[in-house]
Design a protein around this motif. Structure first.
Motif, mmCIF file in Angstrom:
data_model
loop_
_atom_site.group_PDB
_atom_site.id
_atom_site.type_symbol
_atom_site.label_atom_id
_atom_site.label_comp_id
_atom_site.label_asym_id
_atom_site.label_seq_id
_atom_site.Cartn_x
_atom_site.Cartn_y
_atom_site.Cartn_z
ATOM 1 N N THR A 81 40.078 39.606 47.633
ATOM 2 C CA THR A 81 41.163 40.417 46.889
ATOM 3 C C THR A 81 40.732 41.424 46.075
ATOM 4 O OG1 THR A 81 41.479 38.999 45.175
ATOM 5 C CG2 THR A 81 42.644 38.294 47.097
ATOM 6 N N ASP A 82 39.462 41.406 45.404
ATOM 7 C CA ASP A 82 39.176 42.344 44.626
ATOM 8 C C ASP A 82 37.675 42.818 44.699
ATOM 9 O OD1 ASP A 82 41.341 42.321 42.088
ATOM 10 O OD2 ASP A 82 41.083 40.313 43.107
ATOM 11 N N LYS A 83 37.429 43.000 45.836
ATOM 12 C CA LYS A 83 36.239 43.801 46.236
ATOM 13 C C LYS A 83 36.419 45.284 46.337
ATOM 14 C CE LYS A 83 36.543 43.253 51.322
ATOM 15 N NZ LYS A 83 35.731 42.731 52.664
ATOM 16 N N ASP A 84 35.494 46.128 45.771
ATOM 17 C CA ASP A 84 35.736 47.501 45.804
ATOM 18 C C ASP A 84 35.577 48.070 46.933
ATOM 19 O OD1 ASP A 84 35.814 50.192 44.907
ATOM 20 O OD2 ASP A 84 34.809 50.012 43.178
ATOM 21 N N THR A 85 36.776 48.551 47.566
ATOM 22 C CA THR A 85 36.636 49.006 48.959
ATOM 23 C C THR A 85 37.317 50.313 48.717
ATOM 24 O OG1 THR A 85 38.504 48.155 49.800
ATOM 25 C CG2 THR A 85 36.586 47.162 50.375
ATOM 26 N N THR A 86 37.740 50.852 47.717
ATOM 27 C CA THR A 86 38.529 52.058 47.588
ATOM 28 C C THR A 86 38.073 53.076 46.657
ATOM 29 O OG1 THR A 86 40.076 50.750 45.862
ATOM 30 C CG2 THR A 86 40.692 51.045 48.369
ATOM 31 N N TYR A 87 37.258 52.788 45.512
ATOM 32 C CA TYR A 87 36.618 53.541 44.512
ATOM 33 C C TYR A 87 35.320 53.904 44.865
ATOM 34 C CZ TYR A 87 41.009 52.820 42.058
ATOM 35 O OH TYR A 87 42.492 52.678 41.586
ATOM 36 N N SER A 110 48.769 52.039 44.540
ATOM 37 C CA SER A 110 47.539 52.586 45.080
ATOM 38 C C SER A 110 47.185 51.848 46.249
ATOM 39 C CB SER A 110 46.474 52.688 44.289
ATOM 40 O OG SER A 110 46.053 51.114 43.871
ATOM 41 N N GLU A 111 46.201 52.304 47.125
ATOM 42 C CA GLU A 111 45.472 51.751 48.348
ATOM 43 C C GLU A 111 45.125 50.338 48.038
ATOM 44 O OE1 GLU A 111 42.041 52.286 51.890
ATOM 45 O OE2 GLU A 111 42.775 53.827 50.112
ATOM 46 N N HIS A 112 44.247 50.397 46.841
ATOM 47 C CA HIS A 112 43.554 49.065 46.287
ATOM 48 C C HIS A 112 44.716 47.828 46.319
ATOM 49 C CE1 HIS A 112 41.368 46.161 44.248
ATOM 50 N NE2 HIS A 112 42.028 46.135 43.165
ATOM 51 N N GLU A 113 45.731 48.474 45.453
ATOM 52 C CA GLU A 113 46.989 47.496 45.466
ATOM 53 C C GLU A 113 47.468 47.064 46.651
ATOM 54 O OE1 GLU A 113 49.857 48.049 41.799
ATOM 55 O OE2 GLU A 113 49.066 50.171 42.291
ATOM 56 N N ARG A 114 47.640 47.706 47.594
ATOM 57 C CA ARG A 114 48.064 47.313 48.833
ATOM 58 C C ARG A 114 47.243 46.213 49.347
ATOM 59 N NH1 ARG A 114 49.174 52.982 49.127
ATOM 60 N NH2 ARG A 114 51.655 53.458 48.734
ATOM 61 N N LYS A 115 45.932 46.563 49.773
ATOM 62 C CA LYS A 115 45.161 45.869 49.941
ATOM 63 C C LYS A 115 45.001 44.435 49.404
ATOM 64 C CE LYS A 115 41.958 49.250 51.943
ATOM 65 N NZ LYS A 115 40.463 49.784 51.859
ATOM 66 N N ARG A 116 44.948 44.475 47.993
ATOM 67 C CA ARG A 116 45.030 43.294 47.269
ATOM 68 C C ARG A 116 46.213 42.417 47.718
ATOM 69 N NH1 ARG A 116 45.723 40.460 42.382
ATOM 70 N NH2 ARG A 116 43.734 39.520 41.466
ATOM 71 N N ASN A 117 47.232 42.979 47.616
ATOM 72 C CA ASN A 117 48.449 42.337 47.752
ATOM 73 C C ASN A 117 48.689 41.571 49.089
ATOM 74 O OD1 ASN A 117 51.230 41.656 46.994
ATOM 75 N ND2 ASN A 117 52.156 43.257 47.837
ATOM 76 N N ASP A 118 48.031 42.082 50.265
ATOM 77 C CA ASP A 118 47.837 41.539 51.550
ATOM 78 C C ASP A 118 46.797 40.257 51.607
ATOM 79 O OD1 ASP A 118 49.685 43.376 52.521
ATOM 80 O OD2 ASP A 118 48.293 44.569 53.300
#
Length: 274
Positions: A66-72, A240-248
């Motif tokens: 859920t919290d790996k950095d794949t966007t920054y 943000s894109e990170h939020e969407r990925k984390r939510n999923d």
């Protein structure tokens, strides 16, 4: 035959899990003709009904997805809102499962689990204590400096983190106490997490006692000054894109979702403050 049966079962479970986390399917039974606090209560029931509680240790395992950095920085390191510098070099970075806090003295020593709605306010009870939608991995020192102070916009800054998050006195005329202000990039993320908490635990929050953030009701839930701040951040810092990925990814562990990431418009459909 046993092997085939086991494989088939795993496939069925996988399909079922995907369906439960599909945005359209998840909200399909909500009475969307409602609005305001009536809609908020229906949404609260959905979040509670589908919520599968995690253990405290399971959060650290879940963070690996859920919290790996794949966007920054796109390096799969721990995505920490209190140390991330969007567009620049981070002051330090954490690898998942390494340097998890025990003790710390300085920024960059270790990371831990930050309860955006402070856990002391609900006596560290579950499921609030382990709800991944408001418990994020953050640097231990910055987490400690934030403490239980409400989020807000600060002036007369008393302390700043290396990425620019700061602790200072509120510039809001309705509340003059100390507040913690994250950087602009993550203000919307934090606002949507706090709005989620207000909906998911609407029946419990009035029993938490007085806090500068809450108003004692299950309807509005938050103090007017605090709610205005959250809605302002929600509007100014879109999903943000990170939020969407984390939510999923988080839904895969906890089985519910943050509706204000999926449907940002619902925040203003529920709360009207002037």
């Amino acid at each position: 035959m046993k092997k085939l049966h086991y494989t088939t079962l795993l496939l069925i479970l996988s399909i079922s899990t995907s369906a439960n986390c599909d945005i359209e399917s998840y909200y399909s039974k909500l009475p969307t003709h409602l609005s305001g606090y009536e809609f908020k209560s229906k949404l609260s029931s959905l979040l509670a009904k589908t919520h599968k509680g995690l253990s405290y240790s399971a959060l650290l395992k879940a963070y690996k997805k859920t919290d790996k950095d794949t966007t920054y920085d796109v390096d799969n390191s721990v995505m920490d809102m209190y140390s991330e510098r969007p567009g620049g070099k981070d002051p330090y970075r954490y690898i998942h499962s390494q340097r998890v806090c025990g003790s710390y003295k300085n920024e960059g020593d270790c990371y831990n689990r930050e309860h955006l709605f402070p856990q002391g306010l609900f006596d560290k009870k579950r499921p609030m204590k382990t709800d991944i939608f408001h418990v994020y991995p953050t640097d231990g020192k910055v987490n400690g400096m934030r403490g239980s102070y409400p989020f807000g916009e600060a002036k007369e800054v008393r302390w700043s983190s290396k990425n620019g998050s700061k602790l200072g006195y509120s510039n809001n005329p309705e509340y003059k106490g100390l507040v913690f202000e994250p950087i602009d990039e993550f203000k919307g993320d934090i606002a949507r997490a706090m709005l989620y908490f207000a909906v998911r635990y609407e029946s419990q929050i009035p029993r938490f006692g007085y806090t500068p953030m809450t108003d004692g009701s299950y309807e509005q839930t938050y103090s007017t000054w605090f709610l205005k701040t959250l809605l302002k951040w929600h509007k100014e810092d879109p999903v943000s894109e990170h939020e969407r990925k984390r939510n999923d990814a988080a839904c895969g562990f906890q089985r519910n979702r943050n509706p204000f990431i999926d449907h940002p418009e619902w925040a203003l459909a529920i709360w009207e403050v002037h």
